[in-house]
Motif scaffolding. Structure first.
Motif, PDB file in Angstrom:
ATOM      1  N   ASP A 132       0.839  -1.632   0.215  1.00 56.12           N
ATOM      2  CA  ASP A 132      -0.401  -0.324   0.142  1.00 56.12           C
ATOM      3  C   ASP A 132       0.865   1.490  -0.083  1.00 56.12           C
ATOM      4  O   ASP A 132       0.920   1.876  -0.502  1.00 56.12           O
ATOM      5  CB  ASP A 132      -0.243   0.081   1.319  1.00 56.12           C
ATOM      6  CG  ASP A 132      -1.765  -0.881   1.450  1.00 56.12           C
ATOM      7  OD1 ASP A 132      -2.693  -1.471   0.273  1.00 56.12           O
ATOM      8  OD2 ASP A 132      -2.385  -0.791   1.902  1.00 56.12           O
ATOM      9  N   GLU A 133       1.974   1.068   0.748  1.00 58.64           N
ATOM     10  CA  GLU A 133       2.300   2.399   1.079  1.00 58.64           C
ATOM     11  C   GLU A 133       3.826   3.165  -0.220  1.00 58.64           C
ATOM     12  O   GLU A 133       4.191   4.114  -0.474  1.00 58.64           O
ATOM     13  CB  GLU A 133       3.321   2.576   2.013  1.00 58.64           C
ATOM     14  CG  GLU A 133       2.770   2.500   3.227  1.00 58.64           C
ATOM     15  CD  GLU A 133       1.811   3.535   4.220  1.00 58.64           C
ATOM     16  OE1 GLU A 133       1.475   3.750   3.229  1.00 58.64           O
ATOM     17  OE2 GLU A 133       1.391   2.929   5.135  1.00 58.64           O
ATOM     18  N   LYS A 134       3.735   1.790  -1.222  1.00 55.62           N
ATOM     19  CA  LYS A 134       4.422   1.992  -2.008  1.00 55.62           C
ATOM     20  C   LYS A 134       3.938   2.644  -3.428  1.00 55.62           C
ATOM     21  O   LYS A 134       3.649   3.535  -3.766  1.00 55.62           O
ATOM     22  CB  LYS A 134       4.933   0.654  -2.541  1.00 55.62           C
ATOM     23  CG  LYS A 134       6.708  -0.149  -2.387  1.00 55.62           C
ATOM     24  CD  LYS A 134       6.722  -1.150  -2.769  1.00 55.62           C
ATOM     25  CE  LYS A 134       8.372  -1.575  -2.095  1.00 55.62           C
ATOM     26  NZ  LYS A 134       8.650  -2.656  -1.900  1.00 55.62           N
ATOM     27  N   VAL A 165       1.376   6.160  14.431  1.00 54.36           N
ATOM     28  CA  VAL A 165       2.459   6.012  12.731  1.00 54.36           C
ATOM     29  C   VAL A 165       1.077   7.093  12.107  1.00 54.36           C
ATOM     30  O   VAL A 165       0.360   8.172  11.706  1.00 54.36           O
ATOM     31  CB  VAL A 165       3.389   5.981  11.937  1.00 54.36           C
ATOM     32  CG1 VAL A 165       2.489   6.596  10.979  1.00 54.36           C
ATOM     33  CG2 VAL A 165       4.604   5.567  13.136  1.00 54.36           C
ATOM     34  N   GLU A 166      -0.138   5.942  12.192  1.00 52.36           N
ATOM     35  CA  GLU A 166      -1.394   6.285  11.093  1.00 52.36           C
ATOM     36  C   GLU A 166      -2.426   7.202  11.755  1.00 52.36           C
ATOM     37  O   GLU A 166      -3.174   7.254  11.628  1.00 52.36           O
ATOM     38  CB  GLU A 166      -1.856   4.342  11.172  1.00 52.36           C
ATOM     39  CG  GLU A 166      -0.962   3.575  10.641  1.00 52.36           C
ATOM     40  CD  GLU A 166      -0.358   3.992   8.337  1.00 52.36           C
ATOM     41  OE1 GLU A 166      -1.241   5.119   8.160  1.00 52.36           O
ATOM     42  OE2 GLU A 166       0.456   3.090   8.152  1.00 52.36           O
ATOM     43  N   SER A 167      -2.621   6.865  13.455  1.00 46.41           N
ATOM     44  CA  SER A 167      -3.220   8.218  13.652  1.00 46.41           C
ATOM     45  C   SER A 167      -3.175   9.311  13.640  1.00 46.41           C
ATOM     46  O   SER A 167      -4.226   9.951  13.093  1.00 46.41           O
ATOM     47  CB  SER A 167      -3.310   7.547  15.082  1.00 46.41           C
ATOM     48  OG  SER A 167      -3.868   6.506  15.319  1.00 46.41           O
ATOM     49  N   ASP A 192      -6.917   3.469   2.786  1.00 44.62           N
ATOM     50  CA  ASP A 192      -5.491   2.647   3.327  1.00 44.62           C
ATOM     51  C   ASP A 192      -4.844   2.677   4.502  1.00 44.62           C
ATOM     52  O   ASP A 192      -4.948   2.152   5.652  1.00 44.62           O
ATOM     53  CB  ASP A 192      -5.259   3.126   2.394  1.00 44.62           C
ATOM     54  CG  ASP A 192      -5.298   1.834   0.396  1.00 44.62           C
ATOM     55  OD1 ASP A 192      -6.133   1.387   0.405  1.00 44.62           O
ATOM     56  OD2 ASP A 192      -3.941   2.219  -0.225  1.00 44.62           O
ATOM     57  N   GLU A 193      -4.632   4.554   4.838  1.00 47.73           N
ATOM     58  CA  GLU A 193      -4.776   4.700   5.860  1.00 47.73           C
ATOM     59  C   GLU A 193      -5.245   4.696   7.524  1.00 47.73           C
ATOM     60  O   GLU A 193      -4.942   3.458   8.078  1.00 47.73           O
ATOM     61  CB  GLU A 193      -3.736   6.443   5.826  1.00 47.73           C
ATOM     62  CG  GLU A 193      -2.868   6.849   4.815  1.00 47.73           C
ATOM     63  CD  GLU A 193      -1.938   5.841   4.154  1.00 47.73           C
ATOM     64  OE1 GLU A 193      -1.760   4.694   5.374  1.00 47.73           O
ATOM     65  OE2 GLU A 193      -1.030   6.466   4.160  1.00 47.73           O
ATOM     66  N   LYS A 194      -7.011   4.191   6.649  1.00 49.92           N
ATOM     67  CA  LYS A 194      -7.740   4.613   8.323  1.00 49.92           C
ATOM     68  C   LYS A 194      -8.071   2.430   8.556  1.00 49.92           C
ATOM     69  O   LYS A 194      -7.870   2.527   9.795  1.00 49.92           O
ATOM     70  CB  LYS A 194      -9.176   4.514   7.703  1.00 49.92           C
ATOM     71  CG  LYS A 194      -9.271   6.045   7.959  1.00 49.92           C
ATOM     72  CD  LYS A 194     -11.271   6.588   7.223  1.00 49.92           C
ATOM     73  CE  LYS A 194     -11.323   8.019   8.185  1.00 49.92           C
ATOM     74  NZ  LYS A 194     -12.313   8.254   7.046  1.00 49.92           N
ATOM     75  N   ASN A 195      -7.662   2.069   7.658  1.00 50.83           N
ATOM     76  CA  ASN A 195      -7.976   0.411   7.410  1.00 50.83           C
ATOM     77  C   ASN A 195      -5.895   0.384   8.382  1.00 50.83           C
ATOM     78  O   ASN A 195      -6.078  -0.988   8.462  1.00 50.83           O
ATOM     79  CB  ASN A 195      -7.412  -0.256   5.973  1.00 50.83           C
ATOM     80  CG  ASN A 195      -7.263  -1.815   5.919  1.00 50.83           C
ATOM     81  OD1 ASN A 195      -8.026  -2.052   8.010  1.00 50.83           O
ATOM     82  ND2 ASN A 195      -6.735  -1.734   5.574  1.00 50.83           N
ATOM     83  N   HIS A 196      -5.270   0.817   7.636  1.00 49.84           N
ATOM     84  CA  HIS A 196      -3.757   0.244   8.892  1.00 49.84           C
ATOM     85  C   HIS A 196      -3.707   0.589  10.601  1.00 49.84           C
ATOM     86  O   HIS A 196      -3.566   0.017  10.944  1.00 49.84           O
ATOM     87  CB  HIS A 196      -2.530   1.506   8.247  1.00 49.84           C
ATOM     88  CG  HIS A 196      -2.158   1.317   6.744  1.00 49.84           C
ATOM     89  ND1 HIS A 196      -1.460   1.749   5.666  1.00 49.84           N
ATOM     90  CD2 HIS A 196      -3.003   0.152   5.352  1.00 49.84           C
ATOM     91  CE1 HIS A 196      -1.078   1.373   4.795  1.00 49.84           C
ATOM     92  NE2 HIS A 196      -1.567   0.480   4.798  1.00 49.84           N
ATOM     93  N   ARG A 197      -4.344   2.162  10.586  1.00 57.02           N
ATOM     94  CA  ARG A 197      -4.662   2.687  11.453  1.00 57.02           C
ATOM     95  C   ARG A 197      -5.174   1.444  12.983  1.00 57.02           C
ATOM     96  O   ARG A 197      -5.185   1.039  14.297  1.00 57.02           O
ATOM     97  CB  ARG A 197      -5.334   3.956  11.508  1.00 57.02           C
ATOM     98  CG  ARG A 197      -5.589   4.255  13.235  1.00 57.02           C
ATOM     99  CD  ARG A 197      -6.786   5.552  13.069  1.00 57.02           C
ATOM    100  NE  ARG A 197      -8.018   5.098  12.482  1.00 57.02           N
ATOM    101  CZ  ARG A 197      -8.789   6.201  12.041  1.00 57.02           C
ATOM    102  NH1 ARG A 197      -8.393   7.161  12.195  1.00 57.02           N
ATOM    103  NH2 ARG A 197     -10.268   5.785  11.766  1.00 57.02           N
TER     104      ARG A 197
HETATM  105 FE   LIG Z   1      -0.211   3.668   5.973  1.00 50.91          FE
END
Ligand SMILES: [Fe+2]
Ligand SMILES: [Fe+2]
Length: 179
Positions: free
Chosen positions: A55-57, A107-109, A140-145
């Protein structure tokens, strides 16, 4: 942090894209170093971290394309984000499963919080492309968090110093990049 037009004549939407791009480089490095440790000691976590990394890439690429379209260059915080990300990922992973999830959650928060504020700012600007670029990564970032939260990254009091250090660094590097 609230986002507003720069008082010193900087292009704030472009700056947001650059800061986020640097942040994605940091995130790539967090998950790369965690993956390195997990392959040795926490093999069952490998697929999850690989998914985050991919995801980050993708995010890194999304921002870089939009920056290039604007003839932009990398953020001044790019290498600091990369180094900080690698170190945070590595140390958190040495603390084990909970350490990894504490890092992810912290980080993701911070990231999601900034994305929300960026989206609020960009919604008022006539810059649809910048808005859409930021919006493209939000889910995606919400999912990581949320994975970080569900896996206990937010709860254990022993990991409070880890979360605090990581949140502070992440917040600081974003502010530095926006200056
Ligand atoms: Fe992320
Ligand atoms: Fe990302």
């Amino acid at each position: 942090m609230k986002y507003s037009d720069s008082t010193s004549g900087l292009d704030t939407p472009k700056n947001i894209l650059k800061v986020n791009h640097a942040g994605e480089f940091g995130a790539v490095n967090i998950y790369k170093s965690q993956l390195f440790v997990a392959r040795l000691f926490l093999k069952d976590m490998v697929p999850q971290i690989e998914e985050f990394l991919s995801d980050e890439k993708r995010h890194l690429d999304i921002f870089w394309k939009e920056i290039q379209r604007r003839n932009g260059i990398k953020c001044k915080s790019y290498w600091l984000c990369g180094l900080g990300g690698y170190v945070m990922g590595f140390i958190s992973a040495l603390l084990g499963r909970r350490g990894i999830m504490a890092c992810t959650w912290a980080v993701e928060s911070v990231v999601v919080n900034h994305l929300d504020n960026q989206i609020a700012y960009l919604s008022q600007k006539q810059d649809k492309e910048a808005l859409e670029t930021v919006e493209a990564i939000l889910e995606d970032e919400k999912n990581h968090r949320d994975v970080g939260f569900e896996e206990g990254g937010a709860s254990n009091v022993l990991y409070f110093p880890v979360r605090f250090a990581i949140s502070t660094f992440t917040e600081g590097v974003i502010r530095f990049g926006m200056r």
